[in-house]
Design an enzyme around this catalytic site. Structure first.
Site, PDB file in Angstrom:
ATOM      1  N   THR A  73       0.822  -1.206   0.000  1.00 59.10           N
ATOM      2  CA  THR A  73       0.000   0.000   0.000  1.00 59.10           C
ATOM      3  C   THR A  73       0.860   1.261   0.000  1.00 59.10           C
ATOM      4  OG1 THR A  73      -1.776  -1.110   1.106  1.00 59.10           O
ATOM      5  CG2 THR A  73      -1.586   1.222   1.564  1.00 59.10           C
ATOM      6  N   GLY A  98      -4.554  -5.375   7.151  1.00 60.11           N
ATOM      7  CA  GLY A  98      -5.674  -4.463   7.349  1.00 60.11           C
ATOM      8  C   GLY A  98      -6.644  -4.830   8.454  1.00 60.11           C
ATOM      9  N   ARG A 104     -13.783  -7.888  -0.153  1.00 61.07           N
ATOM     10  CA  ARG A 104     -12.981  -7.524   1.031  1.00 61.07           C
ATOM     11  C   ARG A 104     -12.434  -6.087   0.944  1.00 61.07           C
ATOM     12  NH1 ARG A 104      -7.484  -5.828   2.221  1.00 61.07           N
ATOM     13  NH2 ARG A 104      -7.056  -6.476   4.346  1.00 61.07           N
ATOM     14  N   GLY A 156      -0.178  -2.366   6.364  1.00 63.93           N
ATOM     15  CA  GLY A 156      -0.001  -3.610   7.104  1.00 63.93           C
ATOM     16  C   GLY A 156      -1.212  -4.493   6.927  1.00 63.93           C
ATOM     17  N   GLY A 183      -9.889  -3.387   3.108  1.00 60.71           N
ATOM     18  CA  GLY A 183      -8.914  -3.316   4.192  1.00 60.71           C
ATOM     19  C   GLY A 183      -9.058  -2.043   5.000  1.00 60.71           C
ATOM     20  N   ASP A 184      -8.013  -1.726   5.750  1.00 60.40           N
ATOM     21  CA  ASP A 184      -8.042  -0.544   6.626  1.00 60.40           C
ATOM     22  C   ASP A 184      -7.812   0.774   5.868  1.00 60.40           C
ATOM     23  OD1 ASP A 184      -5.373  -1.564   6.117  1.00 60.40           O
ATOM     24  OD2 ASP A 184      -4.652  -0.008   7.483  1.00 60.40           O
TER      25      ASP A 184
HETATM   26  N1  ASP Z   1      -3.395  -2.401   4.656  1.00 61.37           N
HETATM   27  C1  ASP Z   1      -3.633  -2.932   3.342  1.00 61.37           C
HETATM   28  C2  ASP Z   1      -4.851  -3.799   3.367  1.00 61.37           C
HETATM   29  O1  ASP Z   1      -5.018  -4.548   4.306  1.00 61.37           O
HETATM   30  C3  ASP Z   1      -2.512  -3.751   2.819  1.00 61.37           C
HETATM   31  C4  ASP Z   1      -1.190  -3.039   2.781  1.00 61.37           C
HETATM   32  O2  ASP Z   1      -0.911  -2.193   3.635  1.00 61.37           O
HETATM   33  O3  ASP Z   1      -0.405  -3.338   1.861  1.00 61.37           O
HETATM   34  O4  ASP Z   1      -5.597  -3.763   2.416  1.00 61.37           O
END
Ligand code: ASP
Length: 316
Positions: free
Chosen positions: A182, A236, A210, A234, A212-213
């Site tokens: 990300t 998520g 799905r 990270g 993520g965060d």
């Molecule tokens: N945080 C992101 C997610 O879970 C993944 C990433 O940080 O690469 O979608």
């Protein structure tokens, strides 16, 4: 002049020097520096923190090496579904999109939601319809294709597993060797306003829509002039449950912690206790900056009006 600063990340995870070729390492560092320079130029010209974070993210989204925009990972269905968010710490206004397809720069769309809609968070087809209505640039599927992400996905598409980016190995390694791609940026401008932005393709082989965060305000992205601007990367799911970015803000607002201290509390204690591997970047409205990650590495960079300018990958 008020001090100004910009911090960026390009994902965190098990990023080890021994897994990297010198060419690839240089390409990542150059990608980070290009994004840093684009965002910093906006700040230097007196532009807003929101414009600076957007400018930096656009460069990272257009770079195939990072899992956002072009170069996003493949979902279970073999397509790219992208998430992005931006937040203005002055107005506390925010814009976010999730599960969008074919949008060249999801951060542009998130900004459009923030500035030109009555809403904060749009998803899926509705978000894509809004992109078309607002004249946001779309690209065909081929534009988002990258061979190494396709190979990552091929190695797992028949399984129920999903994985967090930046890896070139087979399934077993994928599952133990977690990397997150990300991208994110936080900035403090010459007016002392701060902003945060995050953009991602999410996780390889993700399904069921799905999210993520990254696009969730308070989880992966948050900004408030009173406290801090934060962008996370990270795994998520624990970042959402920890409400990670907003937690840093709360520690500053209600407990009086400094930026780095508050980030350390969340990254090295709360997230670790929840198996939340990853990291975050932050700035406050005085132009102070901080980074923290509990993984082996995090693609990252910082540039400020005091003349500091550096990019890094591994734990030093
Ligand atoms: N945080 C992101 C997610 O879970 C993944 C990433 O940080 O690469 O979608």
């Amino acid at each position: 002049m008020h001090p100004f600063s910009l911090v960026i990340h390009g994902g965190a995870g098990t990023i080890l020097k021994e897994d990297m070729t010198p060419e690839l390492e240089q390409a990542y560092l150059k990608g980070l520096q290009d994004a840093l320079d684009a965002g910093y130029a906006v700040l230097e010209e007196g532009g807003s923190a929101t414009n600076a974070v957007k400018a930096a993210i656009v460069i990272l989204e257009d770079n195939l090496l990072f899992n956002a925009g072009r170069g996003s990972v493949f979902t279970k269905k073999g397509v790219q579904e992208m998430d992005a968010a931006i937040m203005d710490g002055k107005s506390l206004n925010a814009g976010a999109v999730a599960g969008v397809r074919n949008v060249r720069n999801p951060i542009e769309l998130a900004t459009e939601v923030m500035n030109n809609s009555n809403h904060v968070f749009l998803s899926g087809k509705g978000a894509n319809d809004f992109a078309i209505k607002q004249g946001i640039k779309l690209e065909p599927d081929e534009f988002f294709f990258s061979q190494f992400r396709y190979d990552q996905w091929k190695a797992m598409r028949d399984s129920d597993n999903y994985s967090l980016d930046h890896t070139h190995q087979g399934l077993e390694e994928l599952m133990k060797d977690k990397k997150f791609g990300t991208v994110g940026a936080v900035a403090c401008d010459q007016e002392g306003n701060i902003a945060a932005a995050t953009s991602t393709g999410g996780m390889t082989n993700k399904k069921y829509g799905r999210i993520g965060d990254s696009p969730v305000i308070g989880a992966g992205t948050y900004a408030n002039n009173k406290t801090c601007a934060i962008s996370c990367t990270g795994h998520g799911e624990p970042f959402i449950c920890a409400v990670a970015a907003h937690d840093v803000s709360c520690l500053m607002e209600y407990k009086g912690l400094g930026l780095q201290e508050a980030m350390n509390e969340v990254v090295y204690k709360k997230l670790v206790s929840m198996d939340g591997e990853g990291g975050m970047i932050g700035t406050d409205a005085h132009g102070n900056t901080a980074m923290a990650f509990n993984s082996a590495g995090m693609y990252r960079g910082m540039r400020n009006s005091a003349g500091e300018n550096h990019v890094a990958i591994y734990k030093d």
